[in-house]
Every structure is written in structure tokens, then in C-alpha cells.
Design an enzyme around this catalytic site. Structure first.
Site, short mmCIF file in Angstrom:
data_model
loop_
_atom_site.label_atom_id
_atom_site.label_comp_id
_atom_site.label_asym_id
_atom_site.label_seq_id
_atom_site.Cartn_x
_atom_site.Cartn_y
_atom_site.Cartn_z
N CYS A 103 0.82 -1.22 0.00
CA CYS A 103 0.00 0.00 0.00
C CYS A 103 0.85 1.27 0.00
O CYS A 103 1.94 1.29 0.56
CB CYS A 103 -0.88 0.05 1.23
SG CYS A 103 -1.84 -1.42 1.50
N LYS A 125 6.49 -4.26 -4.27
CA LYS A 125 7.91 -3.91 -4.18
C LYS A 125 8.43 -4.07 -2.76
O LYS A 125 9.51 -4.59 -2.55
CB LYS A 125 8.13 -2.48 -4.69
CG LYS A 125 9.59 -2.06 -4.76
CD LYS A 125 10.37 -2.87 -5.78
CE LYS A 125 11.83 -2.51 -5.83
NZ LYS A 125 12.62 -3.54 -6.52
N ARG A 141 5.01 0.05 -5.98
CA ARG A 141 4.95 -0.75 -4.75
C ARG A 141 3.96 -1.91 -4.87
O ARG A 141 4.01 -2.84 -4.08
CB ARG A 141 4.54 0.14 -3.58
CG ARG A 141 5.54 1.22 -3.26
CD ARG A 141 4.97 2.22 -2.28
NE ARG A 141 4.79 1.68 -0.97
CZ ARG A 141 5.67 1.74 0.02
NH1 ARG A 141 6.83 2.32 -0.20
NH2 ARG A 141 5.42 1.25 1.20
N HIS A 149 20.00 -35.67 -8.81
CA HIS A 149 19.24 -36.22 -7.68
C HIS A 149 17.75 -35.93 -7.82
O HIS A 149 17.01 -35.99 -6.85
CB HIS A 149 19.78 -35.65 -6.37
CG HIS A 149 21.22 -36.00 -6.16
ND1 HIS A 149 21.63 -37.27 -5.81
CD2 HIS A 149 22.34 -35.26 -6.29
CE1 HIS A 149 22.96 -37.28 -5.73
NE2 HIS A 149 23.41 -36.07 -6.02
N LYS A 151 14.00 -14.14 -11.32
CA LYS A 151 13.68 -13.03 -12.23
C LYS A 151 12.70 -13.48 -13.29
O LYS A 151 11.72 -12.80 -13.58
CB LYS A 151 14.94 -12.51 -12.95
CG LYS A 151 15.91 -11.65 -12.17
CD LYS A 151 15.40 -10.31 -11.73
CE LYS A 151 14.63 -10.39 -10.47
NZ LYS A 151 15.24 -10.28 -9.20
N TRP A 153 -3.14 -2.55 -1.33
CA TRP A 153 -2.80 -3.93 -1.68
C TRP A 153 -3.56 -4.79 -0.68
O TRP A 153 -3.25 -4.77 0.51
CB TRP A 153 -1.30 -4.12 -1.56
CG TRP A 153 -0.73 -5.35 -2.20
CD1 TRP A 153 -0.32 -5.47 -3.50
CD2 TRP A 153 -0.47 -6.61 -1.57
NE1 TRP A 153 0.16 -6.74 -3.72
CE2 TRP A 153 0.08 -7.46 -2.56
CE3 TRP A 153 -0.66 -7.12 -0.30
CZ2 TRP A 153 0.45 -8.77 -2.30
CZ3 TRP A 153 -0.29 -8.44 -0.03
CH2 TRP A 153 0.27 -9.25 -1.02
N ASN A 203 -1.66 2.06 6.09
CA ASN A 203 -0.86 0.90 5.66
C ASN A 203 -0.56 0.08 6.90
O ASN A 203 -0.28 0.65 7.95
CB ASN A 203 0.49 1.34 5.07
CG ASN A 203 0.34 2.06 3.77
OD1 ASN A 203 -0.76 2.16 3.23
ND2 ASN A 203 1.44 2.56 3.25
N GLY A 204 -0.55 -1.22 6.76
CA GLY A 204 -0.25 -2.07 7.91
C GLY A 204 -1.45 -2.92 8.28
O GLY A 204 -2.43 -2.99 7.52
N GLU A 260 18.77 -16.68 -8.61
CA GLU A 260 18.33 -15.32 -8.93
C GLU A 260 17.80 -15.24 -10.36
O GLU A 260 16.79 -14.59 -10.63
CB GLU A 260 19.49 -14.33 -8.67
CG GLU A 260 19.21 -12.87 -9.00
CD GLU A 260 18.01 -12.27 -8.27
OE1 GLU A 260 17.46 -12.88 -7.36
OE2 GLU A 260 17.61 -11.16 -8.68
N GLU A 291 9.09 -14.23 -11.81
CA GLU A 291 8.28 -13.12 -11.30
C GLU A 291 7.79 -12.17 -12.39
O GLU A 291 6.71 -11.60 -12.24
CB GLU A 291 8.95 -12.38 -10.13
CG GLU A 291 10.24 -11.68 -10.41
CD GLU A 291 10.80 -10.99 -9.15
OE1 GLU A 291 11.98 -10.65 -9.17
OE2 GLU A 291 10.06 -10.79 -8.17
C1 AGP Z 1 12.92 -9.44 -6.12
O1 AGP Z 1 12.91 -9.32 -7.47
C2 AGP Z 1 11.65 -9.46 -5.44
N1 AGP Z 1 10.62 -8.75 -6.00
C3 AGP Z 1 11.62 -9.86 -3.99
O2 AGP Z 1 12.03 -11.19 -3.92
C4 AGP Z 1 12.45 -9.04 -2.99
O3 AGP Z 1 13.80 -9.22 -3.20
C5 AGP Z 1 12.06 -9.44 -1.56
O4 AGP Z 1 10.71 -9.16 -1.35
C6 AGP Z 1 12.90 -8.73 -0.51
O5 AGP Z 1 12.74 -7.37 -0.56
P1 AGP Z 1 13.73 -6.39 0.17
O6 AGP Z 1 15.06 -6.56 -0.44
O7 AGP Z 1 13.16 -5.03 -0.08
O8 AGP Z 1 13.73 -6.78 1.61
#
Ligand code: AGP
Length: 612
Positions: free
Chosen positions: A2, A607, A27, A508, A489, A73, A99-100, A485, A492
Site C-alpha cells: 500500500c 515492491k 509498490r 538427484h 527473475k 494492496w 498501511n499495515g 536469482e 516473477e
Molecule cells: C525481487 O525481485 C523481489 N521482488 C523480492 O524477492 C524481494 O527481493 C524481496 O521481497 C525482498 O525485498 P527487500 O530486499 O526489499 O527486503
């Protein structure tokens, strides 16, 4: 997650609020709303994107010089107009954005219902605004005091802004566990979840602390006090960010811009911290904790997502060159599993946003158990930066694309500096070797530039594989986290299922998946156990898997085996992650674009993940 924006001052609030909401879109959200006060307090809300809100209010009155706005959100209740913020109080004299999560909202709601209160939404937020109104009316107190009393009754996390038709010259804001920044303009105030909506109006900001309430008045008067009624002296800081860092600058997407910014962002991460000629590495922010790190029984790295992958690279770096035992934990697991941890341990929390709820909770737990807690964050003034004993900022600049790119390489750069500094202090590396790595690290931004300029190779591969249903990413040693990683990428932003695996583990289990339709991305630089990786490639080839290999420039062995190769410049084995990650980011990006996905705001993702 949010986003909050609010304004009070002489200007029309609506354009400022809407622009602010657009800035916060990165976000992640599913509905948006706005409340403006011009004699009457009006609320407009819509499901969906901010542009839908703009369309909706086109024929409505949006005048007023004070207002609050929100992108939601969904946590409590589905994403619809009723549950969107702002929420009115029962009398419609108050409006709130939040927010929260208010954890005891059910108990509070039952009490309010018993007193005759009706609710229009399923949200915890509507409970809070009605609680404030109930206190204001029944305890005959000013709004400011009602907010304070109410916040003493709630359990949970919040950042809130309240607008009241009875107080047309005042905004009240408060925070606990969810960020809130106040921008101090010449004759106005801006409030937001992060500095992105504020930076074009003022660089002077105050980061509200947990359990603080800010009262902002039109005549440039503001005060901050705690929910225990203690006055606080505001600490005004200057923002480092520039407006152009928040714009796409000619790129089609923020993610692409951020991928291409990496030569600069990596340089910024080691600026002032690395002098390869003099053999100096220093991290000012943690200088007082160097001895603690050196004599730590263990370093425990806690993080989530991409930051966790950076932590894994950090483990390899710290163990290999500084010979310190390191464990890397998912913050979300660590916080609930009663880990064995004590005052001899050092915990390093890594977070781009500095707001990730699980990482914050892991920090609290580590502190409770007496460990020293250091932070590696990108966002200055963020909750994690403030919750830790000390730390270093990555200085990657604002990262707007939800998929983390430049923040990852900045985190890895910083962890490399840390490992080198500890190795220097501990004497675990011969001087000549230490100097060699330093020189090579300084060359990395140039080499990242070379990796970025691939003559369209990655785009061509993306075209070939855009319709694949699965991907496997394999790497070993320093490149195992790179494989994880790369897979993250891709999934997501393109919604293609992808898995990262240590290459040798393939046999395995995952080897069963390999057939002519399975693209397998190998990270196979000519370093470390290269020969073993070559054998793993052979295993995939003999099962007709389609091989895309990231190789060192000039590699002939893998070239003869792989269907496609992507070359990266030669570098030290421990620095390969900084280069090998680049084509994987680009591959995910191009595949997502070709599949018509929303690259910067992928579905269901936020985000900063401020809820657990
Ligand atoms: C990465 O591409 C993500 N969208 C997500 O995994 C992110 O790295 C994770 O939520 C941690 O966020 P932060 O680094 O802001 O703590």
C-alpha cells in the site's frame, strides 16, 4: 505494498496527490482512492489502477488544498471499492488512509458494533477511524488526543494519515512498523510511504519513528510527539535522490533502465569505500563493529527473495576469503523457528526496501537474543536501517521495477567489500591476492557495460524461448545463487515456471524433467569447478535438453556443446556473480516483454512486502 500520499499547503492538492500515487504504483496495489477537503470532505475510490481513479473523478469536484490519497494492496477483504481507502468514519467527518495491519481489529470492531457503529467495509482500517471518532465524541477530546488514545489501544502495524472536516487546516499522521516520510516544503507539507512522491517538491524530510504522531498545520507549523505524549524534536534530513532517478529516462520500462544503470550503481556502491591503488577497503557505517564481526562465533544473514540470494553470495565470499562461518536464513523462517543465537553472533539483515516485514521481525528476534544486528539496505532512513545497530547503504539509487536488479548487484558489491575488509583485518589473504581482487573489483563496472552490450544475443534467445513452459537454471559455487536469482527473475516477471538448482544436484531429481522442451540455463564461466559444470552440461545434452550457457569470452568447449551461448568478460571467480547476473536479468526482461507481461508491476507482487 500500500502507498500513502498526503498534502497540506497553499497549492491544489489533487494534482500533487495523483502524481504521488503514480510514483508509488511500483509498490504494487489493487485499488486507489483520494479524499479532499474543501468545506466538505469527499472521498473518491476505484478498484484497479490510478488512471481508473483519474477517469472516475474527471467530472467530479477535485478542488481543495488539503487531501489524502492511497493505493491499497488487499490484506483484509477483497480488492473492491468498499475496501479501498480512504475510509470515512461513521459521521463522515473523518477520513483515514492506512498501511499495515491492526491485529486486534476484530475485538475493537465488536466493541464498536455494540456501541451502535456500522461498517461498510471488511477492513481493519475502518475500525481504526471509527475508534478514533468514538473516542473523540465520547471522551470529549480534541482529534489529536483521540488519535493518541486510539493508537494506545491498537495492536499491530500502521502508518496512517487522518483528515477531518472539523479541522480543515490540519493533518494528523502516525506510524508503527510501516514507513512514513514527511516532506517539509517552503509553506507546505507532504506525506508519503517513501520519498518518491516528495522529492520533486522538497529534499527536506523527516522520517517518522515508531509510535510517533505528527501534527501538521497549514501555517508551516508541525510537531511530533509519541503515543505516550512525549514531545519529540524533529530530525530533518536531506534526501540524496534526484527526480530523474524516478523517471524512465527514455527506457521502455524502469526494469530495463535499472539493468542498464548497473555500471553506475555498482560504482556508487564502492565509491569512497574502495581504493585499489592504496589497498584500502572501508565501510564507514560499520567501522565500530569490525572487531565484533571478526570475533563473531557466526555471522547469520537474514533476508528475503533476491536479497536472500545476495546473502548466499555473501556466505561464499565471507567463508572463502575471510574464513568466518556464515549461515544464510530466510527471514520468514528464522523469525518463527526459535533459532540458537546469542550475543556472540552477528546478524546481517539485507533488504533493498528496508521495509520487509519478515526481515524486520527477524531483526527484532536477533536483538532480543542479544546478537549484534547490522543492516545492508538501499533505502535511506528505512525501518530496517533504523532498527539495526549499524549498517551500510548500498547506494544503488531508487529501484522502481518490482523485480530487483541493480539492488542485487549493489548488495553483492557491498558484501564483497565486507568480505575483503574482514579478510584484510584477519590476514586471511596474501597481500598480493588481496590487491589483485581489489583491482578486479574496480574494473567490474566496465565489464558490466561489456556484458550489457551483447549485440542482441540475449534478445534473440528470448525470442526463441518465449513460449517455454519451464526453465531450469544451474550453477555451482558462487554461481549457484546466481542460478536461483536468474530463475526468480524469470518467474516473477514472465510467469514462466523456473527453478534454480546447484548443477550437480540435478541428477538427484530434476534430471527427470529434461527433454527436448526443457531449456536449461547453465552459468558456466571458466573458473572454479568448470570441468564439473561441463560434465553437467554433457548430462543435459545427452538427454536432449536445450542448453543456454553463460560462458567466459572465448570459451570454445561449452560453445561446442550448447545451443546458445552468452559471453561475459573474464574476471575473478568470486566476482563472476556481478557479471553473470546481467544476461539473466536481460533474458527475463525480454521474455516478459515478448509475452506482453507488465514488467515493472508484475501481477500479485509488491515492491516492499510490509506484511508477513
Ligand atoms: C525481487 O525481485 C523481489 N521482488 C523480492 O524477492 C524481494 O527481493 C524481496 O521481497 C525482498 O525485498 P527487500 O530486499 O526489499 O527486503
Amino acid at each position: 505494498m500500500c502507498g500513502i500520499v498526503a498534502y497540506i499547503g497553499p497549492k491544489e492538492a489533487y494534482p500533487i496527490l495523483v502524481k504521488g500515487l503514480h510514483r508509488l504504483e511500483y509498490r504494487g496495489y489493487d485499488s486507489a482512492g483520494i479524499a479532499l477537503l474543501n468545506n466538505k470532505l469527499v472521498v473518491h475510490k476505484t478498484k484497479g489502477k490510478v488512471c481508473e481513479l483519474e477517469n472516475y473523478v474527471k467530472d467530479k469536484n477535485t478542488t481543495g488544498t488539503i487531501g489524502i490519497a492511497h493505493t491499497r494492496w488487499a490484506t483484509h477483504g477483497e480488492p473492491n471499492v468498499q475496501n479501498a481507502h480512504p475510509h470515512y468514519s461513521q459521521t463522515k467527518k473523518l477520513a483515514i488512509i492506512h498501511n499495515g495491519i491492526i491485529e486486534n481489529y476484530n475485538t475493537l470492531k465488536s466493541e464498536l458494533i455494540n456501541r451502535g457503529c456500522h461498517f461498510e467495509s471488511e477492513t481493519d482500517t475502518e475500525v481504526l477511524v471509527n475508534l478514533i471518532e468514538d473516542i473523540q465524541v465520547n471522551e470529549h477530546v480534541e482529534l489529536e488526543e483521540a488519535v493518541r488514545i486510539a493508537l494506545n489501544q491498537v495492536i499491530g502495524a500502521y502508518s496512517i494519515v487522518i483528515l477531518s472536516s472539523e479541522y480543515p487546516d490540519m493533518l494528523i499522521a502516525a506510524r508503527k512498523g510501516s514507513p512514513l516520510v514527511i516532506g517539509i516544503g517552503k509553506d507546505d507539507f507532504f506525506l508519503a510511504s517513501d520519498a518518491t512522491p516528495i522529492v520533486e517538491y522538497t529534499k527536506n524530510v523527516v522520517y517518522l519513528d515508531d509510535e510517533e504522531i505528527a501534527i501538521l498545520k497549514r501555517n508551516s507549523v508541525f510537531k511530533i510527539k509519541t503515543i505516550k505524549n512525549k514531545e519529540k524534536t524533529p530530525y530533518v534530513q536531506e534526501l540524496e535522490w534526484n527526480l530523474n532517478e524516478l523517471e524512465k529516462g527514455g527506457y521502455e520500462h524502469f526494469m530495463l533502465k535499472e539493468i542498464y544503470e548497473q555500471p553506475r550503481s555498482i560504482t556508487d556502491s564502492f565509491r569512497g569505500r574502495l581504493n585499489a591503488i592504496k589497498g584500502i577497503v572501508s565501510l564507514g557505517g560499520i567501522i565500530d563493529y569490525e572487531q565484533k564481526l571478526l570475533y563473531a562465533e557466526r555471522i547469520i544473514i537474514v533476508a528475503c527473495g533476491t536479497s536472500w540470494h545476495a546473502g548466499l553470495v555473501g556466505e561464499y565470499l565471507l567463508e572463502e576469503i575471510a574464513r568466518i562461518s556464515v549461515e544464510v536464513e530466510y527471514a520468514s523462517e528464522f523469525r518463527y523457528r526459535d533459532p540458537v543465537i546469542n550475543e556472540k553472533d552477528v546478524v546481517i539483515a539485507i533488504s533493498q526496501s528496508g521495509e520487509t516485514a519478515d526481515t524486520l521481525a527477524a531483526i527484532d528476534l536477533a536483538k532480543e537474543k542479544g546478537a549484534t544486528v547490522l543492516g545492508i539496505c538501499n533505502v535511506v532512513g528505512s525501518s530496517i536501517a533504523r532498527a539495526t545497530d549499524a549498517g551500510s547503504y548500498t547506494h544503488a539509487g531508487p529501484e522502481i521495477g518490482v523485480a530487483s536488479t541493480k539492488a542485487f548487484t549493489a548488495q553483492v558489491t557491498l558484501l564483497t567489500l565486507l568480505a575483503l575488509r574482514l579478510a584484510q583485518l584477519k590476514g586471511t589473504l596474501p597481500k598480493s591476492r588481496f590487491m589483485q581482487i581489489l583491482h578486479e573489483l574496480e574494473m567490474i563496472p566496465k565489464k558490466v557495460e561489456i556484458a550489457l552490450n551483447d549485440n542482441g544475443v540475449v534478445e534473440k534467445i528470448a525470442r526463441e524461448f518465449q513460449n517455454a513452459r519451464n526453465f531450469l537454471y544451474l550453477g555451482r559455487g558462487f554461481n549457484f545463487p546466481v542460478a536461483l536469482e536468474g530463475a526468480l527473475k524469470l518467474k516473477e516477471i514472465s510467469y514462466i515456471h523456473a527453478e534454480g538448482y546447484p548443477a550437480a544436484e540435478m541428477k538427484h531429481g530434476p534430471i527427470a524433467l529434461i527433454d527436448k522442451d526443457m531449456p536449461v540455463v547453465f552459468i558456466a564461466p571458466n573458473k572454479g569447478i568448470y570441468d564439473k559444470v561441463v560434465s553437467n552440461i554433457q548430462e543435459v545434452k545427452s538427454r536432449n535438453g536445450r542448453i543456454i550457457a553463460i560462458v567466459t569470452q572465448g570459451d570454445e568447449t561449452v560453445k561446442n556443446m550448447a545451443d546458445y551461448i552468452i559471453e561475459i568478460p573474464e574476471t575473478e571467480e568470486l566476482l563472476v556473480p556481478l557479471l553473470a547476473t546481467i544476461p539473466l536479468q536481460k533474458l527475463a526482461y525480454h521474455i516478459a516483454v515478448l509475452r506482453g507481461c507488465n514488467v515493472d508491476q508484475p501481477r500479485n507482487l509488491a515492491k516492499s512486502v510490509t506484511v508477513e
